[in-house]
Design an enzyme around this catalytic site. Structure first.
Site, short mmCIF file in Angstrom:
data_model
loop_
_atom_site.label_atom_id
_atom_site.label_comp_id
_atom_site.label_asym_id
_atom_site.label_seq_id
_atom_site.Cartn_x
_atom_site.Cartn_y
_atom_site.Cartn_z
N ARG A 14 -32.70 -0.17 -15.00
CA ARG A 14 -33.11 2.04 -15.77
C ARG A 14 -34.39 1.91 -16.02
NH1 ARG A 14 -33.38 4.99 -19.51
NH2 ARG A 14 -31.70 4.19 -20.25
N ASP A 15 -33.89 1.17 -17.28
CA ASP A 15 -35.47 1.79 -18.40
C ASP A 15 -36.02 0.94 -17.32
OD1 ASP A 15 -37.19 2.45 -20.68
OD2 ASP A 15 -34.63 2.36 -21.65
N HIS A 18 -38.08 2.32 -14.91
CA HIS A 18 -40.00 3.24 -15.92
C HIS A 18 -41.43 2.16 -15.75
CE1 HIS A 18 -38.11 6.86 -17.97
NE2 HIS A 18 -37.37 5.85 -18.16
N SER A 168 -36.50 6.30 -29.09
CA SER A 168 -37.24 6.43 -27.53
C SER A 168 -38.91 6.22 -28.01
CB SER A 168 -37.15 7.44 -27.19
OG SER A 168 -35.47 7.71 -27.61
N HIS A 195 -29.84 1.52 -28.99
CA HIS A 195 -30.96 0.97 -27.61
C HIS A 195 -32.57 1.43 -28.50
CE1 HIS A 195 -32.59 2.03 -23.88
NE2 HIS A 195 -33.30 2.68 -23.84
N HIS A 197 -36.72 0.17 -28.21
CA HIS A 197 -38.09 0.10 -28.61
C HIS A 197 -38.94 -0.98 -28.05
CE1 HIS A 197 -37.83 1.96 -24.00
NE2 HIS A 197 -36.93 2.90 -24.34
C1 LIG Z 1 -34.96 8.90 -20.35
C2 LIG Z 1 -34.99 8.14 -21.70
O1 LIG Z 1 -36.02 6.83 -20.94
C3 LIG Z 1 -33.86 6.98 -22.47
C4 LIG Z 1 -34.55 5.88 -22.79
O2 LIG Z 1 -34.37 4.84 -22.64
C5 LIG Z 1 -34.75 6.59 -24.28
O3 LIG Z 1 -35.30 7.70 -24.88
O4 LIG Z 1 -35.21 5.03 -24.22
#
Ligand SMILES: C[C@H](O)CC(=O)C(=O)O
Length: 336
Positions: A14-15, A18, A168, A195, A197
């Protein structure tokens, strides 16, 4: 061994979507899910990077539609739970129904971190269908711990089984993660997740701090495959969490095989930390904005640092691309 176990939620499909402009193919999804299921990953999240129903000219058209992705993933996930990301308004309830019919197990209902009231209806709807539902707070660096707690309490009252904080922009440092996760953990009765990054190179460390502060759901992606500088690298997170004594249901050798498969067949470019990722991380800008900020700063001939600084002052949230153009145009005029 600590008696607390960690649920690993693999967001690679999912990520990571992107990172390939939502072009994951049906074969890649099928083969990855097979390997991830074999490795014992708890939750495998599948879909367009922006979630269910997002395939559009605004968010990018995905190679494979939601229904086809979820059907093949469902077929391959024999033990692992199948998860989706859902933002009310981006996706519709008719699409939730489709996902329920296919047999999705975990529904992650998301909003910007200060707007969680938009998720209540979907959370309630999914709970009435007896699904596992996590409330997700996007851009969690933009609210302090008390505000996040209030938002999370609302989601919990709506029926959420867990609350995930998303960093995010990859902005957060371990102290911030520790404070926010422990505030939620100490005041909620449901699970807390994190989550990360990797814009500032802190994703694995932040995930471990989240676990040490009480998070029991950790999002990660294979080789860090995800938007911008990517996410917390799953293989590394698992290795460190094991060292810290957490129990997980994973078979490490199969995980390493999955990592090699993904490197050969899925991940066109292993994520690294580019200057633009550091800038979005420093200024707390949504990590997915990176390429667009680069393009607009070059189109308008403006300094990218100054543009990021202005955007940070506007406190823009995800899906506000127009403000990037507005500020670039102002900056261009001011430097004429
Ligand atoms: C919609 C975003 O990609 C959700 C996400 O994975 C994030 O905000 O980090």
């Amino acid at each position: 061994m600590k008696n607390n176990s960690i649920l690993i939620s693999d967001c690679s499909l999912r990520d990571g979507n992107h990172a390939v402009k939502h072009q994951l193919s049906i074969d890649q999804i099928a083969e990855y899910c097979e390997g991830a299921d074999r490795a014992g990953l708890d939750i495998i999240e599948v879909g367009h990077g922006y979630g269910l129903g997002a395939s559009s000219s605004a968010f990018g058209i995905s190679k494979v539609g939601d229904e086809a992705m979820l059907k093949v993933a469902r077929e391959k996930c024999k033990q692992s739970m199948l998860g989706i990301h859902f933002v009310p308004g981006v996706g519709k309830h008719s699409e939730l129904d489709m996902a329920i019919d296919i047999g999705v197990d975990v529904f992650r209902v998301a909003s910007h971190c200060t707007e969680s009231n938009i998720t209540y209806r979907s959370i309630g709807y999914l709970k009435r269908k007896e699904k596992i539902v996590f409330g997700v707070l996007i851009m969690s660096h933009m609210a302090d711990a008390d505000r996040l707690l209030n938002e999370a309490l609302g989601m919990q009252s709506a029926g959420a089984d867990g609350i995930i904080l998303m960093d995010s922009a990859g902005y957060s440092t371990p102290d911030i993660v520790g404070e926010k996760v422990s505030t939620l953990k100490n005041n909620l009765s449901v699970k807390v997740g994190y989550h990360a990054h990797n814009n500032l190179g802190l994703a694995v460390a932040n995930s471990v701090v989240a676990a040490e502060s009480g998070a029991s759901i950790i999002d990660a992606t294979i080789k860090g495959f995800g938007a911008g500088a990517g996410n917390a690298q799953l293989e590394a997170v698992v290795a460190v969490l094991e060292r810290y004594g957490y129990s997980m249901n994973l078979k490490f050798q199969d995980l390493i095989d999955l990592s090699s498969y993904a490197e050969r067949n899925i991940i066109a470019r292993i994520p690294d930390i580019k200057t633009i990722n550091i800038m979005t991380g420093m200024y707390g800008l949504f990590t997915g904005y990176g390429p667009y900020i680069q393009k607009i700063s070059s189109d308008f001939g403006v300094n990218i640092f100054e543009l990021c600084e202005r955007l940070a002052k506007r406190r823009l949230v995800a899906s506000q691309e127009d403000i990037i153009i507005e500020e670039a145009s102002r900056l261009a005029k001011s430097t004429d």
